[in-house]
Design an enzyme around this catalytic site. Structure first.
Site, PDB file in Angstrom:
ATOM      1  N   THR A 135       0.836  -1.212   0.000  1.00  0.00           N
ATOM      2  CA  THR A 135       0.000   0.000   0.000  1.00  0.00           C
ATOM      3  C   THR A 135       0.867   1.257   0.000  1.00  0.00           C
ATOM      4  O   THR A 135       1.841   1.333   0.755  1.00  0.00           O
ATOM      5  CB  THR A 135      -0.884   0.015   1.273  1.00  0.00           C
ATOM      6  OG1 THR A 135      -1.570  -1.224   1.344  1.00  0.00           O
ATOM      7  CG2 THR A 135      -1.852   1.177   1.260  1.00  0.00           C
TER       8      THR A 135
ATOM      9  N   HIS B 124       1.346   7.271 -14.077  1.00  0.00           N
ATOM     10  CA  HIS B 124       0.519   6.122 -13.678  1.00  0.00           C
ATOM     11  C   HIS B 124      -0.875   6.231 -14.300  1.00  0.00           C
ATOM     12  O   HIS B 124      -1.263   7.283 -14.790  1.00  0.00           O
ATOM     13  CB  HIS B 124       0.378   6.058 -12.150  1.00  0.00           C
ATOM     14  CG  HIS B 124       1.582   5.459 -11.469  1.00  0.00           C
ATOM     15  ND1 HIS B 124       2.669   6.210 -11.106  1.00  0.00           N
ATOM     16  CD2 HIS B 124       1.874   4.176 -11.101  1.00  0.00           C
ATOM     17  CE1 HIS B 124       3.577   5.423 -10.541  1.00  0.00           C
ATOM     18  NE2 HIS B 124       3.120   4.192 -10.534  1.00  0.00           N
TER      19      HIS B 124
ATOM     20  N   LYS C  48      -5.182   6.037 -10.105  1.00  0.00           N
ATOM     21  CA  LYS C  48      -4.282   6.159  -8.934  1.00  0.00           C
ATOM     22  C   LYS C  48      -4.684   7.368  -8.102  1.00  0.00           C
ATOM     23  O   LYS C  48      -4.909   8.451  -8.635  1.00  0.00           O
ATOM     24  CB  LYS C  48      -2.823   6.274  -9.404  1.00  0.00           C
ATOM     25  CG  LYS C  48      -1.837   6.297  -8.244  1.00  0.00           C
ATOM     26  CD  LYS C  48      -0.429   5.983  -8.687  1.00  0.00           C
ATOM     27  CE  LYS C  48       0.551   6.059  -7.520  1.00  0.00           C
ATOM     28  NZ  LYS C  48       0.264   5.086  -6.465  1.00  0.00           N
TER      29      LYS C  48
HETATM   30  P1  NAD Z   1      -7.465  -1.076  -6.023  1.00  0.00           P
HETATM   31  O1  NAD Z   1      -8.303   0.107  -5.664  1.00  0.00           O
HETATM   32  O2  NAD Z   1      -7.709  -1.778  -7.319  1.00  0.00           O
HETATM   33  O3  NAD Z   1      -7.561  -2.181  -4.861  1.00  0.00           O
HETATM   34  C1  NAD Z   1      -7.590  -1.893  -3.492  1.00  0.00           C
HETATM   35  C2  NAD Z   1      -8.488  -2.937  -2.852  1.00  0.00           C
HETATM   36  O4  NAD Z   1      -8.395  -2.817  -1.417  1.00  0.00           O
HETATM   37  C3  NAD Z   1      -9.968  -2.779  -3.221  1.00  0.00           C
HETATM   38  O5  NAD Z   1     -10.467  -4.022  -3.666  1.00  0.00           O
HETATM   39  C4  NAD Z   1     -10.623  -2.351  -1.913  1.00  0.00           C
HETATM   40  O6  NAD Z   1     -11.956  -2.786  -1.773  1.00  0.00           O
HETATM   41  C5  NAD Z   1      -9.695  -3.034  -0.896  1.00  0.00           C
HETATM   42  N1  NAD Z   1      -9.821  -2.472   0.454  1.00  0.00           N
HETATM   43  C6  NAD Z   1      -9.820  -1.166   0.825  1.00  0.00           C
HETATM   44  N2  NAD Z   1     -10.032  -1.075   2.165  1.00  0.00           N
HETATM   45  C7  NAD Z   1     -10.155  -2.351   2.629  1.00  0.00           C
HETATM   46  C8  NAD Z   1     -10.382  -2.913   3.920  1.00  0.00           C
HETATM   47  N3  NAD Z   1     -10.533  -2.141   5.007  1.00  0.00           N
HETATM   48  N4  NAD Z   1     -10.462  -4.261   4.027  1.00  0.00           N
HETATM   49  C9  NAD Z   1     -10.298  -5.060   2.954  1.00  0.00           C
HETATM   50  N5  NAD Z   1     -10.084  -4.578   1.691  1.00  0.00           N
HETATM   51  C10 NAD Z   1     -10.014  -3.239   1.543  1.00  0.00           C
HETATM   52  O7  NAD Z   1      -5.939  -0.560  -5.933  1.00  0.00           O
HETATM   53  P2  NAD Z   1      -4.615  -1.251  -6.504  1.00  0.00           P
HETATM   54  O8  NAD Z   1      -4.259  -0.678  -7.839  1.00  0.00           O
HETATM   55  O9  NAD Z   1      -4.716  -2.737  -6.360  1.00  0.00           O
HETATM   56  O10 NAD Z   1      -3.545  -0.672  -5.472  1.00  0.00           O
HETATM   57  C11 NAD Z   1      -3.667  -0.867  -4.079  1.00  0.00           C
HETATM   58  C12 NAD Z   1      -2.505  -0.182  -3.374  1.00  0.00           C
HETATM   59  O11 NAD Z   1      -1.258  -0.800  -3.758  1.00  0.00           O
HETATM   60  C13 NAD Z   1      -2.336   1.301  -3.724  1.00  0.00           C
HETATM   61  O12 NAD Z   1      -1.886   1.983  -2.558  1.00  0.00           O
HETATM   62  C14 NAD Z   1      -1.258   1.300  -4.797  1.00  0.00           C
HETATM   63  O13 NAD Z   1      -0.578   2.513  -4.912  1.00  0.00           O
HETATM   64  C15 NAD Z   1      -0.367   0.207  -4.261  1.00  0.00           C
HETATM   65  N6  NAD Z   1       0.540  -0.425  -5.235  1.00  0.00           N
HETATM   66  C16 NAD Z   1       1.773  -0.734  -4.777  1.00  0.00           C
HETATM   67  C17 NAD Z   1       2.655  -1.413  -5.597  1.00  0.00           C
HETATM   68  C18 NAD Z   1       3.994  -1.828  -5.021  1.00  0.00           C
HETATM   69  O14 NAD Z   1       4.790  -2.471  -5.722  1.00  0.00           O
HETATM   70  N7  NAD Z   1       4.246  -1.531  -3.748  1.00  0.00           N
HETATM   71  C19 NAD Z   1       2.293  -1.758  -6.905  1.00  0.00           C
HETATM   72  C20 NAD Z   1       1.013  -1.432  -7.355  1.00  0.00           C
HETATM   73  C21 NAD Z   1       0.126  -0.773  -6.499  1.00  0.00           C
END
Ligand code: NAD
Length: 270
Positions: free
Chosen positions: A102, A158, A162
């Site tokens: 995250t 991105h 995002k």
């Molecule tokens: P997304 O919005 O597609 O998915 C996030 C998911 O988390 C959703 O399904 C949402 O319902 C769920 N969620 C939110 N609150 C929740 C809770 N309290 N309990 C359970 N589930 C919950 O987003 P994404 O593109 O998958 O990205 C998610 C995060 O990962 C972002 O912060 C993004 O920047 C980060 N990210 C990091 C990397 C890395 O390599 N570190 C790579 C890609 C994305």
């Protein structure tokens, strides 16, 4: 199969959640024992494989993280900052490795995560890809070698969905550049310019963010000097690199003592 370490995916329906689920099934290094979504999500109560439009995986999506974490040795978490802080405390309670992808975490979130890391292994990285973590190491070296007559600008792009900027990766690169120069990033960072900003302040590290379409993630670290410019670039074309990195971090974390680690530790990049 029963001997493989159990793993839970939080945010199972998300872009990264689904990618992680596919990689877990494909890699056969872990046994999927839980899939978590937020309360009220329409995947709750469904088999996670079927919810993704494929074959059943025998795991029902649930909204009770502690119950799922208690069955697991590792939790992979790409959700939202508030959810991640809650999961860090619960994963520590369950003594499960918590891999945090995250981004957008603020100082209060980071403090809570560090507190949880006293009791369990946490691996946290704004970017889990091998290439980006190598770029972090190289950025630090180049910043140390070039000195302040080269202006450092970090440009990232991105997809349109995002929600945070600059990206977690851009901030990691900024931290690496600042560390190479022996300065504190907070004291020298320029976050976006608009209007009559005045000339560039020597020694500052600038950030610019582009958002559009389905761009997976692109980062340039620009060292702009007099008469020459060095550009270090990473282009991600497939989210699978982040999921594979997260699973590598989870496997590595199983053998570590409690504490907070970065992807550079996992990859042995110091
Ligand atoms: P997304 O919005 O597609 O998915 C996030 C998911 O988390 C959703 O399904 C949402 O319902 C769920 N969620 C939110 N609150 C929740 C809770 N309290 N309990 C359970 N589930 C919950 O987003 P994404 O593109 O998958 O990205 C998610 C995060 O990962 C972002 O912060 C993004 O920047 C980060 N990210 C990091 C990397 C890395 O390599 N570190 C790579 C890609 C994305």
């Amino acid at each position: 199969m029963a001997d493989l370490p159990g793993i839970v995916v939080t945010g199972a329906s998300g872009r990264m959640g689904q990618m992680l689920l596919r990689e877990i099934v494909a890699s056969a290094r872990f046994r999927l024992v839980g899939a978590i979504e937020r309360a009220g999500h329409d995947w709750i109560g469904r088999d996670v494989g079927e919810a993704m439009g494929g074959a059943p995986l025998g795991v029902t999506v649930e909204d009770d993280p502690l119950d799922a974490f208690a069955r697991a040795r590792a939790v992979v978490d790409f959700t939202s900052p508030d959810a991640t802080v809650e999961f860090a405390a619960l994963a520590a309670q369950a003594r499960a490795v918590h891999v945090i992808g995250t981004t957008g975490l603020q100082p209060a979130h980071l403090t809570a995560i560090s507190a949880a890391a006293r009791h369990a292994v946490i691996v946290r990285a704004g970017n889990m890809s091998l290439g980006v973590n190598l770029l972090v190491a190289v950025t630090r070296q180049v910043a140390a070698a070039l000195g302040e007559d080269f202006d450092i600008e970090i440009v990232e792009a991105h997809h349109r969905a995002k929600v945070d900027a600059p990206s977690g990766t851009a901030l990691m690169l900024g931290q690496a550049a600042a560390a190479g120069r022996g300065v504190d990033l907070d004291a020298v960072s320029d976050r976006g310019r608009d209007g009559v900003t005045g000339a560039r302040v020597p020694g500052h590290i600038g950030f610019a963010s582009l958002r559009g379409g389905d761009i997976v993630g692109e980062h340039d670290v620009i060292f702009a000097g007099q008469g020459e410019r060095l550009v270090l670039r990473h282009v991600a074309t497939d989210r699978a690199i982040f999921a594979r990195g997260a699973l590598r971090a989870a496997a590595w974390g199983l053998d570590q003592r409690p504490g907070e680690y970065a992807m550079t530790d996992v990859l042995g990049l110091g």
